[in-house]
Design an enzyme around this catalytic site. Structure first.
Site, PDB file in Angstrom:
ATOM      1  N   SER A  86       0.820  -1.216   0.000  1.00 12.25           N
ATOM      2  CA  SER A  86       0.000   0.000   0.000  1.00 12.25           C
ATOM      3  C   SER A  86       0.854   1.266   0.000  1.00 12.25           C
ATOM      4  O   SER A  86       2.010   1.255   0.447  1.00 12.25           O
ATOM      5  CB  SER A  86      -0.911   0.016   1.224  1.00 12.25           C
ATOM      6  OG  SER A  86      -1.651  -1.178   1.308  1.00 12.25           O
TER       7      SER A  86
HETATM    8  N1  SAH Z   1      -0.492  -5.109   3.954  1.00 11.86           N
HETATM    9  C1  SAH Z   1       0.109  -5.406   2.695  1.00 11.86           C
HETATM   10  C2  SAH Z   1      -0.820  -5.100   1.551  1.00 11.86           C
HETATM   11  C3  SAH Z   1      -0.897  -6.269   0.643  1.00 11.86           C
HETATM   12  S1  SAH Z   1      -2.149  -6.217  -0.588  1.00 11.86           S
HETATM   13  C4  SAH Z   1       1.441  -4.705   2.540  1.00 11.86           C
HETATM   14  O1  SAH Z   1       1.739  -3.805   3.334  1.00 11.86           O
HETATM   15  O2  SAH Z   1       2.215  -5.083   1.667  1.00 11.86           O
HETATM   16  C5  SAH Z   1      -3.389  -7.224   0.131  1.00 11.86           C
HETATM   17  C6  SAH Z   1      -3.046  -8.668   0.409  1.00 11.86           C
HETATM   18  O3  SAH Z   1      -4.228  -9.311   0.852  1.00 11.86           O
HETATM   19  C7  SAH Z   1      -2.559  -9.467  -0.797  1.00 11.86           C
HETATM   20  O4  SAH Z   1      -1.312  -9.994  -0.525  1.00 11.86           O
HETATM   21  C8  SAH Z   1      -3.615 -10.571  -0.970  1.00 11.86           C
HETATM   22  O5  SAH Z   1      -3.078 -11.797  -1.394  1.00 11.86           O
HETATM   23  C9  SAH Z   1      -4.181 -10.650   0.445  1.00 11.86           C
HETATM   24  N2  SAH Z   1      -5.518 -11.233   0.564  1.00 11.86           N
HETATM   25  C10 SAH Z   1      -6.591 -11.103  -0.255  1.00 11.86           C
HETATM   26  N3  SAH Z   1      -7.639 -11.782   0.252  1.00 11.86           N
HETATM   27  C11 SAH Z   1      -7.224 -12.355   1.413  1.00 11.86           C
HETATM   28  C12 SAH Z   1      -7.838 -13.176   2.403  1.00 11.86           C
HETATM   29  N4  SAH Z   1      -9.122 -13.540   2.332  1.00 11.86           N
HETATM   30  N5  SAH Z   1      -7.092 -13.581   3.458  1.00 11.86           N
HETATM   31  C13 SAH Z   1      -5.804 -13.218   3.578  1.00 11.86           C
HETATM   32  N6  SAH Z   1      -5.165 -12.456   2.668  1.00 11.86           N
HETATM   33  C14 SAH Z   1      -5.860 -12.012   1.618  1.00 11.86           C
END
Ligand code: SAH
Length: 245
Positions: A86
């Site tokens: 993000s």
């Molecule tokens: N907090 C992260 C943002 C990653 S983007 C950072 O700082 O890098 C969001 C993430 O959520 C992705 O990696 C995606 O694979 C994950 N995601 C999507 N649906 C999900 C679920 N139901 N449970 C766990 N992770 C999930």
């Protein structure tokens, strides 16, 4: 030699203090201070613990090597597997909304790169983080271990179901966009707990903060945002998310 600096013992924080005193901060540290000043503090994030954590965590370590030059820019970046780290401002706003205190336990849904996990781990007692994609979970676990975070627990799974065995949580931060608030996450909030989650379509969401009070749930709507979809039982179906993306 360390005595001559008036220090008790040689350790990493003291070395960085010596370095800071001598004005020899690294290029990435300079970029990080600038990021906090221009992108975060100026836009209204005032919680000093959040600002200190953002100044401390080396964001460039959480992005792919060929993007490290861009790590401190005002935007999200690709981390592979179709997912993103993000935008720094969004990480700060979500963290400030969740207000994790030093004695609290936090659940993060969507580990991704592990960057938001590290910020939360700077502020809270324990951070539990769930990631759907095993490769990302493994990578984040390895990096957070190398950076010395011992209060982080990562598992692969569907975070829309929460992490029942470890509940209740004082704060829950969801870093992917959901169509509605997943019921299990509200259930797994302790009294006084805060759930921060982007809610809306797969193209655009509103950052919502839900507070669990004695007899009710209070929901506040914040800034507009764009997150990758939360895919799971209490979120988007995988196929629907693909169709909308
Ligand atoms: N907090 C992260 C943002 C990653 S983007 C950072 O700082 O890098 C969001 C993430 O959520 C992705 O990696 C995606 O694979 C994950 N995601 C999507 N649906 C999900 C679920 N139901 N449970 C766990 N992770 C999930």
């Amino acid at each position: 030699m360390f005595r001559s600096f008036g220090l008790e013992r040689a350790s990493l924080p003291e070395w960085s203090w010596i370095c800071r005193k001598a004005g020899c901060v690294t290029r990435y540290e300079r970029q990080r201070y600038r990021m906090v000043e221009r992108q975060i503090r100026k836009r209204g994030v005032r919680n000093s613990r959040v600002l200190a954590a953002m100044e401390k965590v080396p964001r460039h370590r959480f992005v792919p090597e060929d993007s490290s030059e861009h790590a401190y820019e005002d935007s999200p970046l690709s981390i592979g597997k179709g997912q993103t780290i993000s935008q720094p401002y969004m990480v700060a706003v979500m963290t400030e909304s969740a207000v994790p205190e030093a004695h609290e336990r936090v659940l993060e849904v969507g580990t991704g790169s592990g960057y938001q996990t590290a910020i939360l781990a700077e502020l809270a007692r324990e951070v539990y983080s769930i990631e759907r994609i095993p490769e990302l979970a493994e990578r984040a676990k390895g990096l957070l271990g190398r950076l010395g975070y011992e209060n982080v627990f990562i598992r692969v799974g569907d975070g829309s179901e929460g992490w029942g065995e470890m509940a209740p949580f004082d704060a829950i931060v969801v870093t992917a966009g959901a169509p509605d608030i997943p019921e299990p996450l509200v259930e797994q909030l302790g009294l006084g707990g805060r759930l921060v989650i982007p809610i809306g379509s797969s193209h655009h969401q509103t950052l919502c903060t839900v507070r669990k009070e004695t007899k009710s749930i209070r929901k506040e709507e914040g800034t507009g945002c764009v997150f990758v979809p939360l895919i799971g039982t209490f979120a988007w179906e995988e196929k629907a998310a693909e169709k909308h993306s």
